[in-house]
Write an enzyme that holds these catalytic residues in place. Structure first.
Site, PDB file in Angstrom:
ATOM      1  N   ASP A  57      16.416 -11.512  -8.205  1.00 36.55           N
ATOM      2  CA  ASP A  57      15.081 -10.962  -7.961  1.00 36.55           C
ATOM      3  C   ASP A  57      14.250 -10.925  -9.235  1.00 36.55           C
ATOM      4  OD1 ASP A  57      15.757 -10.647  -5.342  1.00 36.55           O
ATOM      5  OD2 ASP A  57      16.054  -8.470  -5.449  1.00 36.55           O
ATOM      6  N   ASP A  61      10.657 -12.658  -9.884  1.00 36.18           N
ATOM      7  CA  ASP A  61       9.481 -11.909 -10.337  1.00 36.18           C
ATOM      8  C   ASP A  61       8.848 -12.550 -11.565  1.00 36.18           C
ATOM      9  OD1 ASP A  61       9.863 -10.113  -8.308  1.00 36.18           O
ATOM     10  OD2 ASP A  61      10.904  -8.626  -9.551  1.00 36.18           O
ATOM     11  N   SER A 105       0.140 -11.316  28.463  1.00 36.11           N
ATOM     12  CA  SER A 105       1.180 -10.301  28.449  1.00 36.11           C
ATOM     13  C   SER A 105       2.367 -10.782  29.278  1.00 36.11           C
ATOM     14  CB  SER A 105       0.634  -8.988  29.003  1.00 36.11           C
ATOM     15  OG  SER A 105       0.186  -9.163  30.337  1.00 36.11           O
ATOM     16  N   LYS A 168      12.784  -7.996  22.505  1.00 39.17           N
ATOM     17  CA  LYS A 168      11.360  -7.688  22.676  1.00 39.17           C
ATOM     18  C   LYS A 168      10.944  -6.813  21.488  1.00 39.17           C
ATOM     19  CE  LYS A 168       7.932  -5.963  25.969  1.00 39.17           C
ATOM     20  NZ  LYS A 168       7.249  -5.068  24.995  1.00 39.17           N
ATOM     21  N   ARG A 189      -3.794 -10.353  18.794  1.00 38.61           N
ATOM     22  CA  ARG A 189      -3.794 -10.724  20.205  1.00 38.61           C
ATOM     23  C   ARG A 189      -5.104 -10.339  20.886  1.00 38.61           C
ATOM     24  NH1 ARG A 189      -2.461  -8.145  25.004  1.00 38.61           N
ATOM     25  NH2 ARG A 189      -1.924  -9.602  26.669  1.00 38.61           N
ATOM     26  N   CYS A 458       5.074  16.781  -7.644  1.00 33.92           N
ATOM     27  CA  CYS A 458       4.632  17.031  -9.022  1.00 33.92           C
ATOM     28  C   CYS A 458       5.764  17.392  -9.967  1.00 33.92           C
ATOM     29  CB  CYS A 458       3.582  18.144  -9.042  1.00 33.92           C
ATOM     30  SG  CYS A 458       4.240  19.775  -8.621  1.00 33.92           S
ATOM     31  N   CYS A 471       6.530  25.289  -4.043  1.00 37.39           N
ATOM     32  CA  CYS A 471       6.225  24.564  -5.270  1.00 37.39           C
ATOM     33  C   CYS A 471       5.390  25.460  -6.170  1.00 37.39           C
ATOM     34  CB  CYS A 471       5.470  23.275  -4.950  1.00 37.39           C
ATOM     35  SG  CYS A 471       4.747  22.463  -6.394  1.00 37.39           S
TER      36      CYS A 471
END
Length: 722
Positions: A57, A61, A105, A168, A189, A458, A471
């Site tokens: 990876d 990159d 559909s 599906k 669609r 935080c 917090c």
């Protein structure tokens, strides 16, 4: 240019270092860009289609970053470059375009008899025997229910009657159009005939190839399902919850909300993927659906591994039942299977209706009901700093509502119920509204989840107060700050009609507002640059803010969002101290004096003291007072003419501010509350009255009166107004 190991140095053994961009000539840069694009496309195909990456990876990159640098330095950008995945400039609106072919559909049902009736109709109209006997041993092998794509790539059995079974997918269906192998259009669609052009957004999805691979058709339109993988959905929802935002109900909603973003950079940041599953049109002749699916991977189009080609409807039903058993183990959401006639000539014979294809049927799964596994636990920080653990669930149906998150209430309840990530739990909805975890049905791991020591937003310390955790970051915490802005604009605050939760999120995300004080520094140019804001809406909000520069002291105190101080307590504090400075000084220096005020006890007094002694809160309040000058109410004590009545005020009145009207009725013996209930006697609706309060009034048979009727009521009751 075709990718070959000897021709492209970035394919199998990319360099770890590159020559400085400034050292390259224009021709060298152009050639390197071409090689990088081709190599990155091949690495994308191997990663997303073949599941067989050949580089790390980090190496990938570095190639991607190098390509970005070269395109920028030498002005070599191109619409189908892999770098378009990072997004582009925001657009004003989506263009509506027609589909290459209708995207209809699918007829569907969760009843097995309906599936068998579909099979009977198909075989009757195609004059195919129900046994589906294969004409040879080779065809019998080819139509075995355990066959895979690779078994059919060279099979002559594609012409035999068969069904192709697919999951599906529960995502968003998109038409992708390729010309000369290049992606030229991606369209939602819509109504099946036309949809929104979302090409710019689709280019940001890494699994969508900008160019096709191999020997592809000159023209190809395919249908794909854009979706959000389940693990990515849970991680994304966790981030949203910890930022103080609402979580998405399910991966489909998250996907739909993302693909229609007007800013492609937002789409690029969200974890979308795609499966391709149908040819809509092609310049090359194809005989069957299975043949088309067999070609997709070679063209760079990703398909699911969960495909099967079967000869009988019993095999298709068995496929559905087996996939239902493994539903929770799949990395993406599905809500059933689709059974399609394989042969294209047979499909032509079967035709279509106005709404759906007659050659396909969706055999739906039953909705998950109440019992579901916990995939993760996030900590949601509210306006007052309360940290609430929230279970992130596989979406489940609870009373007809899809639920993907449920409250765990507090650390003590988690320990008592012995709830942990991986457990299967029963989910209920308190009062048919708020989902919560009722009990553990099956343990998936030992022990119970523990609240962290610090705020996930935080990193401030989380302090325990009885069963709760809070917090300690105050308005230095992004979550508390965002919620404080929402509360400031709410009915219990300054009642800013033009500033709702969505608008606040926009302003914060755009970097225009960090605290409530920044609201007063907004301008029309900033607002109209945001999605969904026009000149009128911008002017209305700015006008509202201007009118609120001298709010009644009681409304201002309530709008600050001081823990435990709602509208009623705020009015009592305003009456007692008359000026904001006097109230704040007392809260800081002598909080015990607050306890002599109605509605204020030791707990409330401590909360007010803690609020004003917080450095972060003090800084925000000081900044806010540069824009706002709270005014004391000027209502003399009256009598008991309105004794026993309860009023709720909404909208803008001509003769009074909302706070003044509340003070007036309370001075004459009535109660003034902020929300409508069965105990409310009158809802006084001024200009721009909120629809939700009026709906609540209608539901509770509460009379809705305007300002003139309110004045007449006061006169009738003998209330003297000076």
């Amino acid at each position: 240019m075709s990718v070959a190991d000897e021709d492209n140095p970035y394919l199998r053994d990319p360099p770890t270092e590159f020559r400085p961009v400034d050292d390259l000539s224009a021709d060298e840069a152009e050639r390197q860009v071409a090689l990088l694009r081709e190599a990155i496309r091949e690495h994308d195909r191997r990663y997303y289609v073949e599941n067989d990456p050949i580089i790390a990876d980090r190496t990938y990159d570095s190639l991607f970053t190098r390509l970005q640098a070269l395109e920028e330095a030498f002005d070599l950008g191109h619409p189908d470059s892999p770098t378009r995945r990072v997004g582009g400039e925001p657009i004003d609106a989506f263009e509506t375009v027609s589909h290459v072919a209708p995207m209809l559909s699918i007829d569907q049902s969760g009843e097995v008899e309906d599936v068998r009736e579909f099979d009977r109709r198909v075989r009757r109209e195609l004059n195919v025997a129900g046994s589906g006997t294969a004409s040879s041993d080779a065809e019998a092998d080819a139509t075995d229910s355990n066959a895979t794509l690779s078994d059919f790539e060279d099979s002559s059995a594609t012409g035999a009657f068969a069904y192709v079974c697919e999951p599906k997918f529960d995502g968003v269906s998109i038409e992708f159009v390729y010309e000369e192998g290049r992606l030229v259009r991606a369209v939602t669609r819509g109504d099946g005939r036309e949809g929104d052009d979302v090409t710019t957004n689709a280019r940001t999805i890494a699994a969508v190839p900008q160019r096709l691979h191999g020997e592809h058709p000159d023209f190809l339109a395919v249908r794909g399902e854009v979706y959000m993988p389940k693990d990515a959905f849970q991680a994304y929802n966790r981030e949203r919850i910890e930022r103080g935002e609402e979580a998405f109900a399910n991966p489909r909603n998250a996907t739909a909300g993302t693909i229609r973003q007007l800013d492609p950079t937002v789409v690029a940041e969200r974890p979308l993927s795609v499966f391709f599953f149908e040819v809509l049109d092609s310049s090359d002749g194809l005989e069957s659906h299975w043949e088309a699916l067999s070609n997709f991977p070679a063209w760079g189009l990703r398909v699911t591994d969960e495909l099967d080609r079967v000869e009988t409807i019993d095999d298709a039903i068995a496929y559905r039942d087996e996939l239902l058993d493994r539903r929770d183990d799949l990395p993406y959401e599905i809500d059933g299977v689709v059974i399609k006639v394989d042969d294209y000539d047979a499909r032509e014979t079967l035709g279509v209706t106005a709404r759906h294809d007659r050659w396909a049927f969706a055999y739906k799964f039953p909705a998950r009901a109440e019992v579901t596994p916990i995939q993760d636990v996030a900590v949601q920080v509210g306006r007052t700093g309360r940290a609430t653990p929230v279970a992130l669930l596989d979406p489940v149906d609870v009373g007809g509502v899809t639920v993907s998150r449920a409250s765990l209430h507090n650390p003590e309840e988690i320990a008592e119920k012995n709830v942990n990530v991986g457990d299967t739990v029963r989910v209920q909805r308190a009062g048919d509204v708020i989902p919560y975890v009722e009990e553990v049905v099956e343990k998936g791991s030992e022990g119970h989840w523990a609240m962290p020591d610090s705020c996930p937003v935080c990193d401030s310390v989380l302090e325990r107060d009885g069963p709760m955790a809070f917090c300690t970051g105050g308005l230095a915490c992004d979550a508390q700050r965002r919620r404080s802005i929402e509360y400031y604009a709410s009915d219990d605050g300054l009642d800013l009609e033009g500033l709702g939760e969505k608008s606040v999120r926009q302003l914060v995300d755009a970097g225009l507002v960090e605290t409530v004080a920044d609201l007063y520094e907004l301008n029309g140019i900033q607002l109209t640059a945001l999605e969904g804001w026009g000149r009128t809406s911008a002017e209305n909000l700015l006008s509202e803010l201007e009118e609120k520069r001298e709010p009644p002291l009681s409304e201002f105190l309530s709008a600050l969002g001081i823990p435990l101080v709602g509208p009623t307590t705020a009015r009592e504090l305003a009456r007692e101290f008359e000026t904001f400075d006097a109230m704040r000084e007392t809260a800081i220096e002598s909080p015990e004096e607050l306890e002599g005020v109605d509605e204020v006890g030791e707990t409330v007094a401590t909360a007010v003291h803690d609020f004003f002694t917080s450095e972060a809160n003090a800084a925000v309040v000081s900044h806010l007072l540069e824009h706002v000058d709270p005014q004391a109410a000027d209502v003399e004590a009256g009598g008991d003419e309105l004794d026993g009545l309860t009023f709720v005020f909404t909208g803008a009145l001509d003769e009074w501010t909302r706070s003044d009207a509340q003070d007036l009725v309370e001075a004459h013996g009535a109660n003034a509350t902020s929300s409508v209930s069965g105990n409310t006697d009158y809802l006084v609706a001024g200009e721009g009255a909120g629809a939700s309060k009026q709906e609540d009034a209608a539901d509770n048979d509460v009379p809705i009166i305007d300002e003139a009727e309110f004045r007449a009521l006061l006169d009738e009751r003998g209330v003297e107004i000076k």
